[in-house]
Design a protein around this motif. Sequence first.
Motif, PDB file in Angstrom:
ATOM      1  N   UNK A 146      61.921  55.136  91.533  1.00  0.00           N
ATOM      2  CA  UNK A 146      60.632  55.617  91.042  1.00  0.00           C
ATOM      3  C   UNK A 146      59.538  54.564  91.176  1.00  0.00           C
ATOM      4  N   UNK A 147      59.851  53.322  90.781  1.00  0.00           N
ATOM      5  CA  UNK A 147      58.853  52.262  90.872  1.00  0.00           C
ATOM      6  C   UNK A 147      58.471  52.003  92.324  1.00  0.00           C
ATOM      7  N   UNK A 148      59.478  51.949  93.221  1.00  0.00           N
ATOM      8  CA  UNK A 148      59.207  51.765  94.642  1.00  0.00           C
ATOM      9  C   UNK A 148      58.307  52.867  95.178  1.00  0.00           C
ATOM     10  N   UNK A 215      59.622  61.538  88.311  1.00  0.00           N
ATOM     11  CA  UNK A 215      58.563  61.093  89.202  1.00  0.00           C
ATOM     12  C   UNK A 215      57.181  61.323  88.603  1.00  0.00           C
ATOM     13  N   UNK A 216      56.999  62.436  87.910  1.00  0.00           N
ATOM     14  CA  UNK A 216      55.703  62.715  87.280  1.00  0.00           C
ATOM     15  C   UNK A 216      55.342  61.631  86.270  1.00  0.00           C
ATOM     16  N   UNK A 217      56.314  61.205  85.474  1.00  0.00           N
ATOM     17  CA  UNK A 217      56.077  60.144  84.494  1.00  0.00           C
ATOM     18  C   UNK A 217      55.774  58.825  85.185  1.00  0.00           C
ATOM     19  N   UNK A 218      56.453  58.537  86.300  1.00  0.00           N
ATOM     20  CA  UNK A 218      56.217  57.289  87.024  1.00  0.00           C
ATOM     21  C   UNK A 218      54.795  57.233  87.574  1.00  0.00           C
ATOM     22  N   UNK A 219      54.313  58.350  88.119  1.00  0.00           N
ATOM     23  CA  UNK A 219      52.950  58.387  88.659  1.00  0.00           C
ATOM     24  C   UNK A 219      51.925  58.212  87.541  1.00  0.00           C
ATOM     25  N   UNK A 220      52.111  58.925  86.429  1.00  0.00           N
ATOM     26  CA  UNK A 220      51.165  58.821  85.320  1.00  0.00           C
ATOM     27  C   UNK A 220      51.191  57.420  84.712  1.00  0.00           C
ATOM     28  N   UNK A 221      52.358  56.818  84.594  1.00  0.00           N
ATOM     29  CA  UNK A 221      52.472  55.454  84.060  1.00  0.00           C
ATOM     30  C   UNK A 221      51.755  54.458  84.961  1.00  0.00           C
ATOM     31  N   UNK A 222      51.912  54.612  86.266  1.00  0.00           N
ATOM     32  CA  UNK A 222      51.222  53.725  87.206  1.00  0.00           C
ATOM     33  C   UNK A 222      49.710  53.840  87.029  1.00  0.00           C
ATOM     34  N   UNK A 223      49.227  55.058  86.885  1.00  0.00           N
ATOM     35  CA  UNK A 223      47.788  55.274  86.700  1.00  0.00           C
ATOM     36  C   UNK A 223      47.311  54.677  85.376  1.00  0.00           C
TER      37      UNK A 223
END
Length: 285
Positions: A146-148, A215-223
């Motif tokens: 997910x992070x990658x 994946x949805x959580x990973x994208x939102x966390x990155x933002x």
Amino acid sequence: MATFFGEVLSVYSRAVEEDDRDDEEEENEEDVEIRRELEEKRKVQMKWCSDEGQAIEGSSDKKRTCSHLIVAVGTNATGFVSAFILNSASWHRVGWLSVWNERSRGSGPSPNPPAPGEPGCVLYQQRDDDSVLICQCSSYVAEDQLFQWTEQLFMCLQKRGLAVTVLSDVPVAEYKTPDYVHGSDVPFLRALSSSAYKGPVTCPFLEQPNIVTGLAAAVLSHCQVHSIPAVLYQNYSDVISADSDTMEAYRHAVSSAKGIKLDPPSADVLQKFTKASDLHGNLYT
């Protein structure tokens, strides 16, 4: 061996042959090599396409400018994007994220799914307008990837002036509420946004103790970490395959987005996507 006070001490025998030790070292080296190969194979790679649709070598360093990124995750989210947005001829593939893991599949809800081994996370833009970038992810992304995945995607985008919308499918069985959820209320949307997002939200916010995962959580966390305006819409549904009513639930959330023109698909087009999903998930085919 036990002491007078009942303490158990570990006792190792010295009667170990050197050959056995050598075998253990060789096995350990083999294990390390196997793990190294798996780690290399599981790396997420970003590739951009040329005008002819071929991968551009060294294109992972390329920065692409867009004002709005839409990430669709799940059968109905990707189905909605295919049927309501990408159905227009003006959209074309500009790149992809290559993902491999034990559960990854090179197929999606489209009537012409990619062959096995092809990327399941594909990027699209319009030929005459590059303000919107759509990432349609029909592949499973493992937890350790997910992070990658998010790093590879966002490092190739200009973050200045960027806004993100995430569409994600969630089984209604995972929705926690003290009230009974009537069948007539399903499907329904819940939203979650980053601190930098100041725009309108077209549905109620996600109530506690519900959480966002994958994946949805990973994208939102990155933002959230990088102060990028982002809003996530989780679509709670009681179906596991592509369904026209579930797809339709995303329509109001995306219709207000700049640069996005929703073309209501015909019944025949919707039937193609739902049939493709049914065949893909049929146990007897």
